[in-house]
Enzyme design. Structure first.
Site: not given
Ligand code: C5P
Length: 428
Positions: A224, A292, A302, A321, A339, A353, A357
């Protein structure tokens, strides 16, 4: 350079009464090796831990002990003793010595000298963890810092009394480095970060930062856009505020922040393992943009273009985590901060959230395209706690980090509700 900073300098060492007093002997040796002249005051309690003879043998001078010792007063009055030095170092600085210095008590040679001196004073605190964390000592620490007293340590670790936590005196080499910093900063006029007030001294803080890479095959991965900048800035700020700081970093192009232990990982699984390995910690800040999902079965070889595009990439969920450590029974950090990067209804989604969490705080930000936050140098955040939402203005990521560090320090400060709760639970 550092070696020369001490050449010919006169250090007045006040040895207080604590088990760490034996380390003062090593400090004398190190100072002398660096070219400094050491004169020592030994308090009555200090003399219970090291003998006047060992101190005087090392300093090759008499040991100054008694305010009303006529011989000493005739040879060198206590005022002169305090002025005749370039720096006064108190090691170990006991809770008692700190309290006396805060309130200007002057009923023995050590406290009188601290009140009479016109030189900089550097203290290396050493005491039981409960004494260190006591509201009175923390108040004294704050006042002394305000009055210009400098501090090195204390460190966290096993204590002679069998407890664990902040309160161990800094090692002699660290005190020597702080003394060198004192002299070096005198000429530059800038106080080094190592001597700035360190409200997080004795705390261990873990930060996760950056993205994770989830391999598809040995050369391809899912990733990301996280730059890691905010997490790295947080690590640097925590270290500057005195915390023992560990940064578990995904793959980013950033240098290690000064004074921070950096563990580099690639995948979410590795990040979780590295995080668990660092526990217990006082605070965990999960700033990483953990992927995620991971590829169900990554290819050892490969994937060949000639064989055509894979018709499907089967994904499974990665471990969470933040959620894992928030739900821990035994090693849960005292404060867990997550965060939340949101693109709509930022605060509402972040509050949900936080509850889902089970972390203590959530730092929420709007990462919609156009905000420039992802990868940028600024951030606009809302800090969400159990009963409050704090809206911060747009700030540089460094400023956000510093403000977060100050909020954490205030959370652990004796006057806060959280601290009271903590003390209550210890008493029960
Ligand atoms: O669920 P979401 O990714 O939005 O949650 C963001 C928060 O959760 C961040 O603090 C992030 O570091 C943490 N997180 C984590 N492990 C994951 C996913 C998110 O620690 N697998």
């Amino acid at each position: 350079m550092a070696f020369q900073a001490l050449l010919g300098k006169r250090v007045l060492l006040v040895i207080g009464g604590g088990i760490a007093a034996y380390k003062a002997l090593e400090l004398i040796r190190l100072l002398q090796k660096a070219g400094a002249k050491v004169r020592a005051i030994l308090t009555q309690a200090g003399a219970q831990f090291v003998t006047p003879l060992s101190v005087s043998s090392l300093t090759q001078d008499q040991v100054y002990r008694d305010l009303f010792d006529l011989t000493s007063e005739a040879e060198m009055g206590h005022i002169q003793l305090s002025r005749d030095a370039d720096l006064v170092v108190v090691a170990p600085a006991t809770a008692d010595l700190m309290a006396k210095a805060t309130h200007g008590l002057a009923n023995d040679l050590a406290s009188t000298t601290l009140l009479a001196t016109d030189k900089r004073v550097l203290m290396a605190p050493a005491m039981n963890v409960r004494m260190w964390e006591h509201a009175t000592t923390q108040r004294n620490l704050k006042q002394l810092s305000k009055d210009g007293v400098l501090f090195v340590g204390p460190d966290a670790g096993d204590m002679a009394c069998g407890e664990y936590g902040p309160g161990r005196m800094a090692e002699p080499a660290a005190i020597l480095a702080a003394i060198e910093d004192c002299f070096a900063s005198e000429s530059s006029g800038v106080l080094p970060a190592s001597l700035a007030p360190q409200p997080l001294a004795g705390r261990k803080i873990l930060i996760t930062a950056g993205p994770t890479h989830e391999p598809i095959d040995p050369v391809r991965y899912i990733a990301n856009r996280s730059s890691g900048k905010q997490g790295y800035a947080i690590a640097a700020a925590m270290s500057e505020l005195g915390a023992e700081t560990v940064l578990i970093s995904g793959p980013v192009q950033l240098p290690n922040p000064v004074g921070v232990k950096v563990v580099r990982v690639e995948t979410a699984e590795e990040m979780l393992k590295a995080t668990q390995k660092q526990l217990p910690v006082d605070v965990a800040i999960c700033a990483a943009a953990v992927a995620d999902w991971k590829v169900d079965r990554q290819s050892d070889q490969k994937l060949k273009k000639s064989k055509g595009a894979p018709t499907q990439l089967s994904l499974t969920e990665n471990p969470d985590i933040l959620k894992t450590i928030s739900h821990m029974k035994k090693k849960r950090p005292k404060l867990v901060i997550g965060f939340a990067a949101e693109t709509e209804d930022v605060v509402k989604h972040a509050q949900e959230k936080r509850a889902r969490k089970k972390c203590d705080w959530i730092v929420a930000n709007d990462v919609s395209p156009g905000t420039g936050i992802m990868g940028g140098d600024h951030n606009t955040v809302h800090v969400i706690t159990e009963d409050n939402v704090d809206d911060w203005p747009s700030l540089s990521k460094e400023k956000v980090a510093k403000k977060l560090g100050e909020k954490i320090a205030a959370h652990f400060a004796p006057s806060s509700k959280a601290k009271k709760d903590r003390v209550e639970s210890v008493r029960v």
